[in-house]
Design a protein around this motif. Structure first.
Motif, short mmCIF file in Angstrom:
data_model
loop_
_atom_site.label_atom_id
_atom_site.label_comp_id
_atom_site.label_asym_id
_atom_site.label_seq_id
_atom_site.Cartn_x
_atom_site.Cartn_y
_atom_site.Cartn_z
N SER A 114 -75.08 57.94 -66.78
CA SER A 114 -75.71 57.18 -65.70
C SER A 114 -76.75 56.22 -66.27
CB SER A 114 -76.41 58.12 -64.71
OG SER A 114 -77.66 58.55 -65.24
N LYS A 116 -79.86 56.54 -65.85
CA LYS A 116 -81.18 57.19 -65.91
C LYS A 116 -81.83 57.19 -67.30
CE LYS A 116 -81.51 59.35 -61.56
NZ LYS A 116 -80.15 59.53 -60.99
N GLN A 143 -78.40 64.39 -63.08
CA GLN A 143 -78.35 63.19 -63.91
C GLN A 143 -79.69 62.90 -64.58
OE1 GLN A 143 -75.68 61.40 -64.55
NE2 GLN A 143 -74.41 61.06 -62.75
N CYS A 266 -76.47 51.49 -54.80
CA CYS A 266 -76.84 52.62 -53.95
C CYS A 266 -78.33 52.93 -54.15
CB CYS A 266 -75.98 53.84 -54.29
SG CYS A 266 -76.21 54.48 -55.96
N VAL A 267 -78.91 53.60 -53.16
CA VAL A 267 -80.32 53.99 -53.28
C VAL A 267 -80.55 55.46 -52.99
CG1 VAL A 267 -81.49 51.78 -52.89
CG2 VAL A 267 -80.72 53.11 -50.92
N GLY A 268 -81.22 56.11 -53.97
CA GLY A 268 -81.72 57.46 -53.77
C GLY A 268 -83.23 57.32 -53.71
N GLY A 269 -83.86 57.25 -54.88
CA GLY A 269 -85.28 56.88 -54.94
C GLY A 269 -85.45 55.39 -55.15
N ALA A 386 -69.45 58.20 -60.00
CA ALA A 386 -70.33 59.24 -59.46
C ALA A 386 -70.33 59.13 -57.94
CB ALA A 386 -71.75 59.03 -59.99
N GLU A 388 -72.72 59.16 -56.01
CA GLU A 388 -73.78 58.21 -55.62
C GLU A 388 -73.24 56.79 -55.69
OE1 GLU A 388 -74.08 60.52 -57.98
OE2 GLU A 388 -75.65 61.90 -57.31
N GLY A 418 -73.10 55.38 -62.36
CA GLY A 418 -72.73 56.51 -63.20
C GLY A 418 -71.29 56.91 -63.00
C1 PLP Z 1 -79.89 59.41 -59.70
C2 PLP Z 1 -78.74 58.57 -59.42
C3 PLP Z 1 -78.75 57.64 -58.37
C4 PLP Z 1 -79.87 57.52 -57.39
O1 PLP Z 1 -81.14 57.30 -57.92
P1 PLP Z 1 -81.87 55.90 -57.87
O2 PLP Z 1 -83.22 56.15 -58.39
O3 PLP Z 1 -81.86 55.45 -56.43
O4 PLP Z 1 -81.08 54.99 -58.73
C5 PLP Z 1 -77.65 56.84 -58.21
N1 PLP Z 1 -76.57 56.95 -59.02
C6 PLP Z 1 -76.52 57.83 -60.03
C7 PLP Z 1 -75.30 57.91 -60.87
C8 PLP Z 1 -77.61 58.66 -60.27
O5 PLP Z 1 -77.56 59.53 -61.27
#
Ligand code: PLP
Length: 435
Positions: A114, A116, A143, A266-269, A386, A388, A418
């Motif tokens: 990913s 990260k 991840q 995409c958005v998580g954090g 992934a 996500e 990812g």
């Molecule tokens: C952690 C993760 C995300 C979401 O986190 P963000 O901080 O929004 O980027 C998205 N895709 C993958 C593959 C992740 O591991």
């Protein structure tokens, strides 16, 4: 169909960016500062030193447009396989019968699978430089824990990871990857912190959330010598580190004389979105391009589309500073979707700010629609994304279909944040009707 040289746009090792880009320099108004959870007063840099190294705090507060990337970090980026290719999804275009051109950035190619490590590496480096010996952190899908475990191995630091229990149970191989890199992994809520024990007492079979895991990691950091805490998203310095992605994309698009109509992530954090979009968004703020920036999120954790913009805790236990962000509320327990990295109640303050200012749009998707998009992408392009990243693919595919309806040759670029090779349980449930 023939493959042209424009289908895989690569950069040389020397092209790894030398600076990170800080969008704070281009915003028309300042970001709201983090608040002390006890006093509700803006935090001073020294207040954050219990959990973060000084180097990271300086970056967190900086309003300089560019910040130099240390040589050791650029060397480690090379080890991660940077610069990563930008690739054209020609077979996906054909499958959709769209006149649009679709490109995707290959953040799936890092050893951790990913984007990260782009932030894990500089965070571990900044801690190592200040003599820190151990890092604690949380991980959702696994991840971030994987990325930090890799970075700690690279810079010889100990690594303790609190892994959200639902992921810990669904993804045993993720835990093993982290352990292979030398990390210790606890399912969260765990028995090794006071906060974890208090959650388990009330709800013995709690599936865990990122918010709870953050509380546990912060608690352990505060109670252990020479230990700091590391966060994989949300904070300004994490967004900053990820901007190597977007700067590379800009160089790559320049090589083919293209300005994108849409950039999708995409958005998580918020970190892969910010890293991918902010460098070009800075140009948009300065009136140089008209690109539209699109974030995609799960309908089950709709912080940008349905959340409230206000100060909230970054964790569930109320141990972290309060951040001004779009939030579902720090007590929110998202359903156990397979896109574990998107199960966060809040959103990066910087992404929240550009959303508030109207520089981006957000779409929310149901889990099964995102897996359908991911499977179509895998069959067309050969890469299993992934869960996500499937949200970004779904967004890009919808835009490509809209371009088809209007017969427009739009250029759509999305971030493949990812690969999904350790997420096959989710694919199993989707393919066999058990989602
Ligand atoms: C952690 C993760 C995300 C979401 O986190 P963000 O901080 O929004 O980027 C998205 N895709 C993958 C593959 C992740 O591991």
């Amino acid at each position: 169909m023939s493959i042209s040289k424009d289908d895989r746009i690569i950069l040389r090792p020397d092209d790894i960016p030398t600076k990170w880009y800080n969008i704070a320099a281009d915003l028309p108004e300042p970001l709201s500062p983090p608040l002390d959870p006890a006093t509700n007063q803006p935090m001073r840099p020294e207040d954050l030193e219990a959990i973060f190294p000084k180097g990271a705090i300086a970056q967190e507060m900086s309003v300089d447009r560019y910040i130099d990337i240390p040589e050791e970090v650029r060397d480690a980026y090379l080890m991660l396989g940077r610069p990563s290719p930008l690739q054209r999804a020609r077979r996906l275009e054909k499958y959709l019968k769209t006149p649009a051109r679709i490109y995707f950035k290959r953040e799936d190619l890092s050893p951790a699978g990913s984007h990260k490590p782009n932030s894990a590496i500089p965070q571990a480096y900044l801690n190592m430089k200040e003599g820190v010996e151990n890092l604690t952190t949380e991980t959702g899908a696994g991840q971030w824990g994987t990325a930090l475990a890799l970075a700690c191995a690279h810079f010889d630091l100990g690594c303790k990871v609190f892994m959200v229990r639902s992921s810990y149970d669904q993804k045993p191989f993720r835990r093993l990857v982290m352990e292979t890199y030398g990390a210790t992994v606890h399912p969260s809520p765990s028995d090794v912190t006071e906060y974890g024990r208090s959650v388990k007492e009330k709800t013995p079979d709690h599936p865990g959330t990122l918010g709870i895991a953050i509380s546990e990691a912060v608690e352990m950091c505060l109670h252990q010598e020479n230990t700091k805490y590391s966060l994989g998203s949300v904070l300004n310095h994490v967004m900053l580190h990820q901007t190597v992605i977007g700067q590379e994309v800009m160089m790559q698009l320049e090589q083919i004389d293209t300005v994108p109509d849409y950039m999708v992530a995409c958005v998580g954090g918020g970190s892969n979105f910010a890293g991918f979009c902010f460098p070009l968004m800075g140009q948009k703020i300065r009136g140089k391009v008209e690109t539209e920036f699109i974030a995609t999120e799960p309908t089950s954790v709709p912080s940008l589309t349905k959340g409230e913009l206000r100060y909230d805790y970054g964790d569930t236990g109320g141990m972290t500073p309060k951040l001004k962000m779009y939030t579902m509320g720090c007590e929110f327990v998202p359903s156990a979707i397979h896109a574990g990295g998107l199960r966060y109640h809040g959103m990066a303050p910087s992404v929240s700010k550009v959303a508030e200012l109207g520089y981006m749009k957000t779409y929310a998707y149901d889990q099964s629609d995102t897996f359908a998009a991911g499977v179509a992408f895998a069959r067309a392009e050969g890469i299993i994304p992934a869960p996500e990243s499937c949200h970004a693919i779904k967004g890009a595919m919808d835009l490509a279909l809209e371009a088809k309806k209007n017969n427009e040759e739009k250029v759509i670029v999305f971030n493949l944040s990812g690969h999904g090779l350790l997420d096959m349980v989710g694919y199993d449930r989707y393919l066999h009707g058990n989602l």
